[in-house]
Write a protein that holds these residues in place. Structure first.
Motif, PDB file in Angstrom:
ATOM      1  N   PRO A  65       0.839  -1.215   0.000  1.00 41.88           N
ATOM      2  CA  PRO A  65       0.000   0.000   0.000  1.00 41.88           C
ATOM      3  C   PRO A  65       0.866   1.254   0.000  1.00 41.88           C
ATOM      4  O   PRO A  65       2.009   1.234   0.472  1.00 41.88           O
ATOM      5  CB  PRO A  65      -0.801  -0.121   1.292  1.00 41.88           C
ATOM      6  N   ASP A  66       0.293   2.352  -0.492  1.00 37.05           N
ATOM      7  CA  ASP A  66       1.031   3.608  -0.499  1.00 37.05           C
ATOM      8  C   ASP A  66       0.951   4.271   0.882  1.00 37.05           C
ATOM      9  O   ASP A  66       0.234   3.825   1.774  1.00 37.05           O
ATOM     10  CB  ASP A  66       0.502   4.544  -1.586  1.00 37.05           C
ATOM     11  N   ARG A  67       1.699   5.351   1.054  1.00 32.81           N
ATOM     12  CA  ARG A  67       1.814   6.026   2.347  1.00 32.81           C
ATOM     13  C   ARG A  67       0.449   6.506   2.856  1.00 32.81           C
ATOM     14  O   ARG A  67       0.129   6.371   4.034  1.00 32.81           O
ATOM     15  CB  ARG A  67       2.775   7.200   2.205  1.00 32.81           C
ATOM     16  N   LYS A  68      -0.349   7.067   1.978  1.00 33.36           N
ATOM     17  CA  LYS A  68      -1.658   7.608   2.372  1.00 33.36           C
ATOM     18  C   LYS A  68      -2.551   6.504   2.942  1.00 33.36           C
ATOM     19  O   LYS A  68      -3.204   6.679   3.970  1.00 33.36           O
ATOM     20  CB  LYS A  68      -2.316   8.262   1.161  1.00 33.36           C
ATOM     21  N   LEU A  71      -1.265   5.388   6.460  1.00 30.48           N
ATOM     22  CA  LEU A  71      -1.609   6.354   7.499  1.00 30.48           C
ATOM     23  C   LEU A  71      -3.099   6.319   7.825  1.00 30.48           C
ATOM     24  O   LEU A  71      -3.492   6.399   8.989  1.00 30.48           O
ATOM     25  CB  LEU A  71      -1.182   7.761   7.069  1.00 30.48           C
ATOM     26  N   LYS A  72      -3.921   6.195   6.801  1.00 30.54           N
ATOM     27  CA  LYS A  72      -5.371   6.123   7.017  1.00 30.54           C
ATOM     28  C   LYS A  72      -5.739   4.892   7.837  1.00 30.54           C
ATOM     29  O   LYS A  72      -6.497   4.976   8.811  1.00 30.54           O
ATOM     30  CB  LYS A  72      -6.077   6.091   5.666  1.00 30.54           C
ATOM     31  N   ASN A  73      -5.198   3.745   7.460  1.00 34.28           N
ATOM     32  CA  ASN A  73      -5.498   2.504   8.186  1.00 34.28           C
ATOM     33  C   ASN A  73      -4.962   2.550   9.614  1.00 34.28           C
ATOM     34  O   ASN A  73      -5.599   2.056  10.544  1.00 34.28           O
ATOM     35  CB  ASN A  73      -4.922   1.303   7.441  1.00 34.28           C
ATOM     36  N   THR A  74      -3.784   3.162   9.800  1.00 31.06           N
ATOM     37  CA  THR A  74      -3.223   3.297  11.142  1.00 31.06           C
ATOM     38  C   THR A  74      -4.128   4.166  12.010  1.00 31.06           C
ATOM     39  O   THR A  74      -4.380   3.854  13.179  1.00 31.06           O
ATOM     40  CB  THR A  74      -1.808   3.902  11.074  1.00 31.06           C
ATOM     41  N   GLY A  75      -4.625   5.258  11.443  1.00 29.87           N
ATOM     42  CA  GLY A  75      -5.548   6.120  12.182  1.00 29.87           C
ATOM     43  C   GLY A  75      -6.814   5.398  12.580  1.00 29.87           C
ATOM     44  O   GLY A  75      -7.306   5.556  13.705  1.00 29.87           O
ATOM     45  N   VAL A  76      -7.339   4.599  11.676  1.00 30.79           N
ATOM     46  CA  VAL A  76      -8.557   3.832  11.979  1.00 30.79           C
ATOM     47  C   VAL A  76      -8.296   2.853  13.116  1.00 30.79           C
ATOM     48  O   VAL A  76      -9.106   2.712  14.035  1.00 30.79           O
ATOM     49  CB  VAL A  76      -9.068   3.099  10.718  1.00 30.79           C
ATOM     50  N   VAL A  77      -7.148   2.189  13.087  1.00 30.49           N
ATOM     51  CA  VAL A  77      -6.813   1.219  14.138  1.00 30.49           C
ATOM     52  C   VAL A  77      -6.661   1.922  15.479  1.00 30.49           C
ATOM     53  O   VAL A  77      -7.199   1.463  16.504  1.00 30.49           O
ATOM     54  CB  VAL A  77      -5.528   0.437  13.771  1.00 30.49           C
ATOM     55  N   ILE A  78      -5.955   3.046  15.501  1.00 34.59           N
ATOM     56  CA  ILE A  78      -5.756   3.770  16.761  1.00 34.59           C
ATOM     57  C   ILE A  78      -7.095   4.259  17.308  1.00 34.59           C
ATOM     58  O   ILE A  78      -7.378   4.132  18.505  1.00 34.59           O
ATOM     59  CB  ILE A  78      -4.758   4.926  16.561  1.00 34.59           C
TER      60      ILE A  78
END
Length: 147
Positions: A65-68, A71-78
């Motif tokens: 996956p690309d950077r965007k 980051l989006k998936n990381t935000g959702v997990v957090i």
């Protein structure tokens, strides 16, 4: 009749093709298996080389996956972890308060029943406590000095 013959010929040809394809597949599988030649260490080494080659080939097929997206998936997990954590904290807090309230209610009830057995009510105990705290302090005795 001619159509039936053509159909039978086509079926025979298809069966032959299927047999040949199956035979070729078996030969490929047989060829891909490491030969049981050499001692155990040589066979393990051959297996490791084949495994590493297959591993590298599989890694090349992975779509990263690309950077965007990361980051989006990381935000959702957090965010999900925070929401679930807060929910668990609220439930834990409520259950703890409920258990403590129940314990204190049971303890107060037991104290009241013990006091009732002794013939003293909780209201009398409270009145005694209020009287003791509001009673005026005793005046110190004045000493007379005889002149």
């Amino acid at each position: 009749m001619a159509d039936e013959k053509k159909t039978n010929d086509a079926q025979k040809t298809q069966k032959q093709l299927d047999k040949e394809a199956l035979k070729a597949k078996k030969e490929r599988i047989k060829a891909s298996k490491p030969k049981k030649e050499g001692n155990i260490f040589q066979r393990i080494w051959a297996w490791l080389k084949k495994f590493w080659k297959d591993f590298k080939g599989t890694c090349k097929k992975v779509v990263w996956p690309d950077r965007k997206t990361v980051l989006k998936n990381t935000g959702v997990v957090i965010l999900t972890v925070l929401v679930v954590g807060i929910g668990i904290w609220i439930v834990d807090f409520a259950l703890t308060r409920g258990v403590n309230w129940t314990r204190s209610a049971i303890s107060n009830r037991e104290e009241a029943s013990e006091a009732a057995e002794e013939g003293v009510s909780a209201a009398d105990e409270l009145n005694d406590l209020v009287d003791a705290t509001t009673a005026p302090a005793a005046e110190p005795e004045s000493s007379s000095v005889a002149a």
